[in-house]
Design a protein around this motif. Sequence first.
Motif, PDB file in Angstrom:
ATOM      1  N   LYS A 119       1.074  -1.212   0.214  1.00 58.08           N
ATOM      2  CA  LYS A 119       0.053  -0.107   0.044  1.00 58.08           C
ATOM      3  C   LYS A 119       0.854   1.261   0.002  1.00 58.08           C
ATOM      4  CE  LYS A 119      -3.561  -2.608   2.525  1.00 58.08           C
ATOM      5  NZ  LYS A 119      -4.449  -2.361   3.770  1.00 58.08           N
ATOM      6  N   PRO A 120       1.480   1.583  -1.074  1.00 56.35           N
ATOM      7  CA  PRO A 120       2.157   2.773  -1.046  1.00 56.35           C
ATOM      8  C   PRO A 120       1.651   4.059  -1.016  1.00 56.35           C
ATOM      9  CG  PRO A 120       1.941   1.824  -3.472  1.00 56.35           C
ATOM     10  CD  PRO A 120       1.372   0.631  -2.529  1.00 56.35           C
ATOM     11  N   TYR A 121       2.126   4.771  -0.238  1.00 52.68           N
ATOM     12  CA  TYR A 121       1.283   6.268  -0.302  1.00 52.68           C
ATOM     13  C   TYR A 121       2.294   7.282  -0.790  1.00 52.68           C
ATOM     14  CZ  TYR A 121      -1.855   4.044   3.127  1.00 52.68           C
ATOM     15  OH  TYR A 121      -2.737   3.012   3.477  1.00 52.68           O
ATOM     16  N   THR A 122       1.847   8.146  -1.468  1.00 54.04           N
ATOM     17  CA  THR A 122       2.680   9.141  -2.298  1.00 54.04           C
ATOM     18  C   THR A 122       2.627  10.604  -1.245  1.00 54.04           C
ATOM     19  OG1 THR A 122       0.730  10.171  -3.404  1.00 54.04           O
ATOM     20  CG2 THR A 122       1.910   8.456  -4.500  1.00 54.04           C
ATOM     21  N   ARG A 123       1.747  10.749  -0.502  1.00 53.16           N
ATOM     22  CA  ARG A 123       2.088  11.846   0.453  1.00 53.16           C
ATOM     23  C   ARG A 123       1.630  11.335   2.055  1.00 53.16           C
ATOM     24  NH1 ARG A 123      -2.245  14.873  -0.074  1.00 53.16           N
ATOM     25  NH2 ARG A 123      -1.313  16.987  -0.239  1.00 53.16           N
ATOM     26  N   VAL A 124       2.331  12.371   2.948  1.00 54.78           N
ATOM     27  CA  VAL A 124       1.951  12.074   4.140  1.00 54.78           C
ATOM     28  C   VAL A 124       1.459  13.712   4.880  1.00 54.78           C
ATOM     29  CG1 VAL A 124       2.916  11.590   6.542  1.00 54.78           C
ATOM     30  CG2 VAL A 124       3.814  10.576   4.601  1.00 54.78           C
ATOM     31  N   VAL A 125       0.476  13.412   5.505  1.00 49.99           N
ATOM     32  CA  VAL A 125      -0.268  14.776   6.187  1.00 49.99           C
ATOM     33  C   VAL A 125      -0.350  14.480   7.550  1.00 49.99           C
ATOM     34  CG1 VAL A 125      -2.307  16.214   6.582  1.00 49.99           C
ATOM     35  CG2 VAL A 125      -1.390  15.694   4.124  1.00 49.99           C
ATOM     36  N   LEU A 126       0.047  15.504   8.401  1.00 50.90           N
ATOM     37  CA  LEU A 126       0.072  15.230   9.864  1.00 50.90           C
ATOM     38  C   LEU A 126      -1.075  16.072  10.531  1.00 50.90           C
ATOM     39  CD1 LEU A 126       1.317  14.673  12.692  1.00 50.90           C
ATOM     40  CD2 LEU A 126       2.495  16.717  12.496  1.00 50.90           C
ATOM     41  N   GLU A 127      -2.101  15.697  11.225  1.00 52.35           N
ATOM     42  CA  GLU A 127      -3.077  16.281  11.936  1.00 52.35           C
ATOM     43  C   GLU A 127      -2.867  16.309  13.149  1.00 52.35           C
ATOM     44  OE1 GLU A 127      -8.110  17.042  12.164  1.00 52.35           O
ATOM     45  OE2 GLU A 127      -7.053  15.278  10.972  1.00 52.35           O
ATOM     46  N   ILE A 128      -3.042  17.722  13.915  1.00 55.77           N
ATOM     47  CA  ILE A 128      -2.708  17.953  15.047  1.00 55.77           C
ATOM     48  C   ILE A 128      -4.177  18.222  15.966  1.00 55.77           C
ATOM     49  CG2 ILE A 128      -1.915  19.527  16.942  1.00 55.77           C
ATOM     50  CD1 ILE A 128       0.446  19.678  15.296  1.00 55.77           C
ATOM     51  N   GLY A 129      -4.622  17.316  16.892  1.00 61.13           N
ATOM     52  CA  GLY A 129      -5.874  17.608  17.584  1.00 61.13           C
ATOM     53  C   GLY A 129      -7.008  16.984  16.779  1.00 61.13           C
ATOM     54  N   LEU A 142     -11.327  10.608   1.056  1.00 61.85           N
ATOM     55  CA  LEU A 142     -11.319  11.306  -0.279  1.00 61.85           C
ATOM     56  C   LEU A 142      -9.888  11.350  -0.810  1.00 61.85           C
ATOM     57  CD1 LEU A 142     -13.032  14.793   0.741  1.00 61.85           C
ATOM     58  CD2 LEU A 142     -13.875  12.913  -0.626  1.00 61.85           C
ATOM     59  N   GLN A 143      -8.574  11.019  -0.189  1.00 57.82           N
ATOM     60  CA  GLN A 143      -7.383  11.014  -0.508  1.00 57.82           C
ATOM     61  C   GLN A 143      -6.694   9.589  -0.183  1.00 57.82           C
ATOM     62  OE1 GLN A 143      -5.479  14.627   0.553  1.00 57.82           O
ATOM     63  NE2 GLN A 143      -7.254  16.026   0.683  1.00 57.82           N
ATOM     64  N   PRO A 144      -7.026   8.615  -0.629  1.00 57.22           N
ATOM     65  CA  PRO A 144      -6.633   7.494  -0.410  1.00 57.22           C
ATOM     66  C   PRO A 144      -5.123   7.067  -0.686  1.00 57.22           C
ATOM     67  CG  PRO A 144      -8.089   7.202  -2.538  1.00 57.22           C
ATOM     68  CD  PRO A 144      -8.163   8.624  -1.965  1.00 57.22           C
ATOM     69  N   GLU A 145      -4.506   8.046  -1.607  1.00 50.57           N
ATOM     70  CA  GLU A 145      -3.236   8.335  -1.768  1.00 50.57           C
ATOM     71  C   GLU A 145      -2.390   8.723  -0.944  1.00 50.57           C
ATOM     72  OE1 GLU A 145      -4.341  12.238  -2.810  1.00 50.57           O
ATOM     73  OE2 GLU A 145      -5.243  10.032  -2.840  1.00 50.57           O
ATOM     74  N   VAL A 147     -11.716   2.625   6.022  1.00 51.03           N
ATOM     75  CA  VAL A 147     -10.704   3.726   5.709  1.00 51.03           C
ATOM     76  C   VAL A 147      -9.278   2.931   6.606  1.00 51.03           C
ATOM     77  CG1 VAL A 147      -9.761   5.991   6.289  1.00 51.03           C
ATOM     78  CG2 VAL A 147     -12.105   5.591   5.982  1.00 51.03           C
ATOM     79  N   GLU A 148      -8.269   2.987   5.908  1.00 51.51           N
ATOM     80  CA  GLU A 148      -7.052   2.036   6.397  1.00 51.51           C
ATOM     81  C   GLU A 148      -5.795   3.274   6.290  1.00 51.51           C
ATOM     82  OE1 GLU A 148      -6.317  -1.226   3.976  1.00 51.51           O
ATOM     83  OE2 GLU A 148      -7.967  -2.182   5.007  1.00 51.51           O
ATOM     84  N   ASN A 149      -6.029   4.373   5.537  1.00 50.05           N
ATOM     85  CA  ASN A 149      -4.694   5.186   5.239  1.00 50.05           C
ATOM     86  C   ASN A 149      -4.580   6.376   6.596  1.00 50.05           C
ATOM     87  OD1 ASN A 149      -7.134   6.360   4.292  1.00 50.05           O
ATOM     88  ND2 ASN A 149      -6.030   7.867   3.055  1.00 50.05           N
TER      89      ASN A 149
END
Length: 244
Positions: free
Chosen positions: A69-79, A92-95, A120-122
Amino acid sequence: MTEGDEPTGVPANTPYPRAVRSFVTRAGRTTTGQARALADLGPRYVLAFDPNTPDLAAACTSKASAEGKPYTRVVLEIGFGMGAATAHIAALQPETLFIGCEVHEPGVGALLKTMGEQGVENIRIVQHDAVEVLAKMIAPASLDGIHIFFPDPWHKKRHHKRRLIQPPFVHELAARLKPGGYLHCATDWQPYAEQMLAVLGEDPLLANTAQDYAPKPEYRPLTKFELRGLKLGHGVWDLVFRKR
């Protein structure tokens, strides 16, 4: 000077005050469904706070890629609160791999429950203070985006120093973004929005994507609380800045 023009009280060249945390202690009871999700899905999706993992984004994407399951982007969410917006955006953004920091167990359980129900797994979760996670586990230039939605506004003037969006912390956030990466903040408290706009605008690593406040990005859903506030005439302000 209006309340929104109040200085943060922290010089930009000083270390981020350790007394400031990314969360506020809240009461709350973990429901049976949340507890079950924690037990069933927690071992797979909840990551331990580990200062010996200095590049969490790389570690997560490497493991996911090995699992096919390769991901092309990483986003951090705080709180992420109860995680409804997190699950919505991730679907909406499975990649994209989303790493969420939230200390409150009911919220972690609620997000896991939603992930299980919606498939949802990502998403990966670190149940720890995001200030420490950022300092110890997020490498410079390793993130494609950072979300901070509706952080506690600390309404009283004497409590403004406790607000999360202050120059030293914003500079640390910007340093963790890749060039072109974005920082998206949202608040429903206008004085805090004004402070956010000033603080983000003063950081040399960041550039505003709008003249002042940004239109709400399509990926951010309206929460029930937000919809109720809009019906009452309350405003919501989005700020989207990019790493230079």
